[in-house]
Design an enzyme around this catalytic site. Structure first.
Site, mmCIF file in Angstrom:
data_model
loop_
_atom_site.group_PDB
_atom_site.id
_atom_site.type_symbol
_atom_site.label_atom_id
_atom_site.label_comp_id
_atom_site.label_asym_id
_atom_site.label_seq_id
_atom_site.Cartn_x
_atom_site.Cartn_y
_atom_site.Cartn_z
ATOM 1 N N ASP A 151 0.867 -1.159 0.000
ATOM 2 C CA ASP A 151 0.000 0.000 0.000
ATOM 3 C C ASP A 151 0.913 1.221 0.000
ATOM 4 O O ASP A 151 2.056 1.164 0.442
ATOM 5 C CB ASP A 151 -0.923 -0.017 1.229
ATOM 6 N N ASP A 202 -7.844 -7.329 1.507
ATOM 7 C CA ASP A 202 -6.846 -7.414 2.584
ATOM 8 C C ASP A 202 -7.497 -6.906 3.865
ATOM 9 O O ASP A 202 -8.347 -5.997 3.805
ATOM 10 C CB ASP A 202 -5.610 -6.548 2.283
ATOM 11 N N CYS A 244 -10.015 -28.723 10.467
ATOM 12 C CA CYS A 244 -9.033 -27.708 10.044
ATOM 13 C C CYS A 244 -7.649 -28.349 9.993
ATOM 14 O O CYS A 244 -7.248 -29.032 10.951
ATOM 15 C CB CYS A 244 -9.021 -26.542 11.025
ATOM 16 N N CYS A 269 -4.799 -26.946 10.175
ATOM 17 C CA CYS A 269 -3.704 -26.137 10.721
ATOM 18 C C CYS A 269 -3.048 -26.822 11.917
ATOM 19 O O CYS A 269 -3.641 -27.677 12.591
ATOM 20 C CB CYS A 269 -4.209 -24.740 11.107
ATOM 21 N N CYS A 306 -4.982 -26.786 15.286
ATOM 22 C CA CYS A 306 -6.131 -27.697 15.400
ATOM 23 C C CYS A 306 -5.704 -29.161 15.402
ATOM 24 O O CYS A 306 -6.371 -30.011 16.009
ATOM 25 C CB CYS A 306 -7.106 -27.448 14.257
ATOM 26 N N HIS A 323 -4.167 -20.445 12.855
ATOM 27 C CA HIS A 323 -5.527 -20.931 12.594
ATOM 28 C C HIS A 323 -6.352 -19.916 11.794
ATOM 29 O O HIS A 323 -6.974 -20.240 10.777
ATOM 30 C CB HIS A 323 -6.269 -21.274 13.890
HETATM 31 C C1 LIG Z 1 -11.823 -3.524 9.140
HETATM 32 C C2 LIG Z 1 -10.775 -3.332 10.237
HETATM 33 C C3 LIG Z 1 -10.655 -4.520 11.201
HETATM 34 O O1 LIG Z 1 -9.521 -3.126 9.636
HETATM 35 C C4 LIG Z 1 -8.849 -2.181 10.422
HETATM 36 C C5 LIG Z 1 -9.924 -1.351 11.101
HETATM 37 C C6 LIG Z 1 -10.173 -0.033 10.451
HETATM 38 O O2 LIG Z 1 -10.051 -0.162 9.034
HETATM 39 C C7 LIG Z 1 -8.766 -0.494 8.555
HETATM 40 C C8 LIG Z 1 -8.989 -1.155 7.209
HETATM 41 N N1 LIG Z 1 -9.675 -0.194 6.317
HETATM 42 C C9 LIG Z 1 -9.019 0.367 5.291
HETATM 43 N N2 LIG Z 1 -9.601 1.267 4.476
HETATM 44 C C10 LIG Z 1 -8.641 1.688 3.618
HETATM 45 C C11 LIG Z 1 -8.664 2.670 2.610
HETATM 46 C C12 LIG Z 1 -7.474 2.937 1.896
HETATM 47 C C13 LIG Z 1 -7.422 3.974 0.895
HETATM 48 O O3 LIG Z 1 -8.423 4.689 0.607
HETATM 49 N N3 LIG Z 1 -6.238 4.207 0.271
HETATM 50 C C14 LIG Z 1 -5.121 3.471 0.545
HETATM 51 N N4 LIG Z 1 -3.976 3.741 -0.112
HETATM 52 N N5 LIG Z 1 -5.130 2.469 1.462
HETATM 53 C C15 LIG Z 1 -6.298 2.208 2.157
HETATM 54 C C16 LIG Z 1 -6.288 1.200 3.162
HETATM 55 C C17 LIG Z 1 -7.458 0.956 3.903
HETATM 56 N N6 LIG Z 1 -7.731 0.130 4.957
HETATM 57 O O4 LIG Z 1 -7.926 0.625 8.404
HETATM 58 C C18 LIG Z 1 -6.918 0.610 9.411
HETATM 59 C C19 LIG Z 1 -7.002 1.898 10.189
HETATM 60 C C20 LIG Z 1 -5.555 0.317 8.769
HETATM 61 O O5 LIG Z 1 -7.212 -0.484 10.254
HETATM 62 C C21 LIG Z 1 -7.978 -1.376 9.497
HETATM 63 O O6 LIG Z 1 -11.101 -2.157 10.998
HETATM 64 ZN ZN LIG Z 2 -7.113 -24.567 12.658
#
Ligand SMILES: CC1(C)O[C@@H]2[C@@H](CO[C@@]3(CNc4nc5cc6c(=O)[nH]c(N)nc6cc5[nH]4)OC(C)(C)O[C@@H]23)O1
Ligand SMILES: [Zn+2]
Length: 374
Positions: A93, A268, A306, A308, A311, A337
């Protein structure tokens, strides 16, 4: 062997599709979930573990690796693959988002984003050219452009202004990295907040720049599930059908299903690795909170079928003991896991799409992961 960037579609089911993406470090079957390895490691796992659990491609972060140990050092060590001894595909990223979510004191100008390091407070500038230079130093197979992830709740005027900057930065990123140079792919990131017409405008502008793949950014930033899905279903079909589509930062099993149904190919999320740390384990029957007293004398494995190591080798009672005792092994076994589950979940989803039974798979999995449970 196909050229890096080759994306071949396989059987689909409605808008859900299977595919195969060629990178300089191997082919990836899609839809795929990418474990997050922010600082050049998927926390507590070795590269051998990643291969054993079926991880195909992992994520690294430009922001973190630039600040520590430094992209120049990684380049001197032969690049990120050699540095971390992972010979599979790596996506990095761009750091845009991490700057917004991690560092203090940041300023956005036409040139780029200036920020102070969350590690030592030192001042830095991420321009499109700088970010591409860092990702080229890291040698990632898929590089993300520098973008501004519009904060949740931003008004239309701000969002519209920001998407123009994101497009100008994307243009500069494309100019700094010619298609397929060194086999490194470059993906654009669609912004536009929660305004459908602005999302369409952002997509249109980025498609003109001919990236090797397209991501939906600006989601999973605190919005409700309904708000995310509304944009997801409206914007995904606007992304080129013949290129990989990547939903950034998503997500929980329920959200992976929604993304696949919309036609997303790549995901991701820190969920499986982060939840391993707080004892939340994922299974095909739903989530298991291993710290619960009910598992204190439970001699059965977490998930009978599973494959892994956790498990196959240990009981729930032991996994619970390790968690309660805050033993390091708890994090490692829970991570093994959870990532095995996410890998099996995606493999079963791909098979369901190929066999035209994705909706049945989605319904069954949503029963195990009800709305509240994600
Ligand atoms: C879902 C879950 C568990 O994932 C956690 C926490 C809060 O959400 C996350 C995941 N959301 C997320 N949205 C994104 C949007 C962009 C974006 O617009 N541009 C670029 N370059 N990279 C991005 C990466 C991103 N990750 O973002 C951080 C703050 C990294 O923690 C993650 O809740
Ligand atoms: Zn497992």
């Amino acid at each position: 062997m196909n050229l890096p960037g080759t994306f071949t579609l396989g059987p689909g089911d409605g808008s859900a599709r299977t595919g195969r993406l060629t990178t300089a470090h191997g082919e990836i079957e899609t839809p795929v979930f990418m474990p997050v390895g922010t600082q050049g490691t998927v926390k507590s796992l070795c590269p051998d573990d990643l291969r054993t659990i079926g991880a195909r491609i992992i994520l690294g972060n430009t922001y973190h690796l630039y600040l520590r140990p430094g992209d120049e050092l990684v380049a001197k060590m032969g690049g990120l693959h050699r540095f971390m001894a992972w010979d599979g595909p790596i996506l990095t990223d761009s750091g845009g988002f991490q700057v917004f979510s991690l560092s203090g004191l940041r300023r956005i100008t036409e040139e780029g984003v200036t920020f102070s390091s969350h590690i030592d407070g030192s001042k830095h500038l991420f321009s499109p050219e700088k970010v591409i230079s860092i990702e080229r130093n890291l040698g990632s197979d898929i590089m993300m452009v520098l973008d501004e992830c519009v904060p949740y709740g931003a008004d239309r005027a701000y969002t519209e202004k920001s998407l123009g900057l994101t497009t100008r930065w994307a243009t500069r990123c494309r100019a700094a990295h010619a298609p397929l140079d060194r086999g490194q792919l470059l993906f654009g990131i669609v912004q536009g907040g929660f305004f459908k017409d602005l999302r369409a405008e952002s997509a249109r502008q980025l498609i003109d720049l001919a990236f090797e793949g397209y991501a939906l950014g600006g989601l999973s930033v605190g919005e409700s599930r309904a708000e995310m899905y509304d944009i997801l279903y409206d914007a995904t079909p606007l992304l080129p059908a013949d290129k990989p589509r990547y939903l950034m930062g998503v997500g929980a099993p329920r959200d992976l299903l929604a993304g696949m149904a919309a036609g997303i190919d790549m995901f991701d999320c820190v969920l499986p690795t982060r939840n391993a740390r707080n004892g939340t384990l994922f299974t095909f029957q739903g989530k298991v909170n291993i710290k619960r007293a009910e598992y204190r004398e439970d001699d059965s494995p977490l998930e009978a079928d599973c494959p892994c190591y956790a498990c196959r080798t240990f009981s729930k009672a032991y996994l619970r003991h390790l968690y309660v005792a805050r033993e390091l092994l708890s994090y490692r076994l829970n991570t093994l896991h959870n990532l095995t589950f996410f890998s099996r979940f995606m493999a079963q989803a791909r098979q369901a799409i190929r066999e035209g039974r994705f909706e049945a798979f989605r319904t069954a999995m949503e029963a195990a992961y009800p709305e509240t449970d994600a």
